[in-house]
Design a protein around this motif. Structure first.
Motif, PDB file in Angstrom:
ATOM      1  N   ASP A  92       7.618   8.555  17.422  1.00  0.00           N
ATOM      2  CA  ASP A  92       7.778   7.847  16.000  1.00  0.00           C
ATOM      3  C   ASP A  92       6.714   8.246  15.178  1.00  0.00           C
ATOM      4  O   ASP A  92       5.702   8.566  15.548  1.00  0.00           O
ATOM      5  N   ASP A  93       7.182   8.240  13.935  1.00  0.00           N
ATOM      6  CA  ASP A  93       6.345   8.690  12.797  1.00  0.00           C
ATOM      7  C   ASP A  93       5.420   7.415  12.583  1.00  0.00           C
ATOM      8  O   ASP A  93       5.843   6.357  12.277  1.00  0.00           O
ATOM      9  N   PRO A  94       4.080   7.514  12.719  1.00  0.00           N
ATOM     10  CA  PRO A  94       3.247   6.613  12.737  1.00  0.00           C
ATOM     11  C   PRO A  94       3.276   5.561  11.112  1.00  0.00           C
ATOM     12  O   PRO A  94       3.363   4.350  11.319  1.00  0.00           O
ATOM     13  N   HIS A  95       3.457   6.498  10.224  1.00  0.00           N
ATOM     14  CA  HIS A  95       3.700   5.866   8.887  1.00  0.00           C
ATOM     15  C   HIS A  95       4.962   4.982   8.877  1.00  0.00           C
ATOM     16  O   HIS A  95       4.905   3.924   8.473  1.00  0.00           O
ATOM     17  N   THR A  96       6.189   5.400   9.287  1.00  0.00           N
ATOM     18  CA  THR A  96       7.180   4.510   9.412  1.00  0.00           C
ATOM     19  C   THR A  96       6.978   3.361  10.456  1.00  0.00           C
ATOM     20  O   THR A  96       7.516   2.559  10.035  1.00  0.00           O
ATOM     21  N   ARG A 100       7.569  -0.313   9.317  1.00  0.00           N
ATOM     22  CA  ARG A 100       8.502  -1.388   9.912  1.00  0.00           C
ATOM     23  C   ARG A 100       7.794  -2.511  10.357  1.00  0.00           C
ATOM     24  O   ARG A 100       8.292  -3.643  10.290  1.00  0.00           O
ATOM     25  N   ALA A 101       6.402  -2.458  10.645  1.00  0.00           N
ATOM     26  CA  ALA A 101       5.690  -3.375  11.205  1.00  0.00           C
ATOM     27  C   ALA A 101       5.320  -4.326   9.978  1.00  0.00           C
ATOM     28  O   ALA A 101       5.424  -5.751  10.210  1.00  0.00           O
ATOM     29  N   ALA A 102       4.927  -3.639   8.673  1.00  0.00           N
ATOM     30  CA  ALA A 102       4.699  -4.643   7.768  1.00  0.00           C
ATOM     31  C   ALA A 102       6.023  -5.229   7.431  1.00  0.00           C
ATOM     32  O   ALA A 102       5.773  -6.514   6.737  1.00  0.00           O
ATOM     33  N   ALA A 104       8.394  -6.373   8.978  1.00  0.00           N
ATOM     34  CA  ALA A 104       8.798  -7.463  10.027  1.00  0.00           C
ATOM     35  C   ALA A 104       7.853  -8.724   9.966  1.00  0.00           C
ATOM     36  O   ALA A 104       8.006  -9.844   9.858  1.00  0.00           O
ATOM     37  N   TYR A 105       6.505  -8.076   9.914  1.00  0.00           N
ATOM     38  CA  TYR A 105       5.466  -9.229   9.794  1.00  0.00           C
ATOM     39  C   TYR A 105       5.206  -9.897   8.257  1.00  0.00           C
ATOM     40  O   TYR A 105       4.593 -10.942   8.349  1.00  0.00           O
ATOM     41  N   GLY A 106       5.644  -9.168   7.219  1.00  0.00           N
ATOM     42  CA  GLY A 106       5.177  -9.497   5.984  1.00  0.00           C
ATOM     43  C   GLY A 106       6.355 -10.565   5.634  1.00  0.00           C
ATOM     44  O   GLY A 106       6.096 -11.049   4.526  1.00  0.00           O
ATOM     45  N   ARG A 107       7.346 -10.860   6.306  1.00  0.00           N
ATOM     46  CA  ARG A 107       8.233 -11.586   5.972  1.00  0.00           C
ATOM     47  C   ARG A 107       7.810 -13.027   5.635  1.00  0.00           C
ATOM     48  O   ARG A 107       6.921 -13.778   6.394  1.00  0.00           O
ATOM     49  N   SER A 108       8.178 -13.909   4.773  1.00  0.00           N
ATOM     50  CA  SER A 108       7.648 -15.269   4.324  1.00  0.00           C
ATOM     51  C   SER A 108       8.910 -15.997   4.823  1.00  0.00           C
ATOM     52  O   SER A 108      10.058 -15.690   4.576  1.00  0.00           O
TER      53      SER A 108
END
Length: 117
Positions: A92-96, A100-102, A104-108
């Motif tokens: 996996d590309d660490p940037h990608t 994806r994590a941002a 997923a977790y950035g949803r309000s």
């Protein structure tokens, strides 16, 4: 002379903007900047020496603005090459993955049932 000094300052601002864009990950096109710098240098070279010396400061500022931009572009290229190498090796590309994590977790707010995978 004043016009050339203003153009040099404008080019310096454009280089700083290009650096900021590159730092944010955007691809930038330097073709227009290269042409503007070439025209400015050609006009400075055609001036009498005494007048051209007054441009040493503004032109020196342009040269100083090129170093951080070049370093930023070199770093950007290295990150892209690492991403390509990671993709080619099946990792996996660490940037990608970070994006994806941002996302997923950035949803309000709560996740609706129809949004679940």
């Amino acid at each position: 002379m004043a016009e050339l000094t203003e153009r040099a300052a404008s080019l310096g601002a454009a280089l700083e903007e290009a650096q900021a864009e590159a730092e944010s990950g955007a691809l930038i096109d330097l073709a227009g900047l290269e042409e503007r710098v070439a025209r400015l240098c050609a006009e400075a070279e055609s001036m009498p020496r005494g007048e051209a010396r007054a441009l040493l400061g503004p032109l020196g500022d342009l040269v100083a603005a090129l170093d951080p931009l070049a370093a930023c572009l070199t770093d950007q290229q290295a990150r892209r090459e690492q991403s390509i190498a990671a993709a080619l090796s099946g990792r996996d590309d660490p940037h990608t993955a970070r994006q994806r994590a941002a996302a997923a977790y950035g949803r309000s707010g709560p996740v609706r049932a129809d949004e679940l995978p």
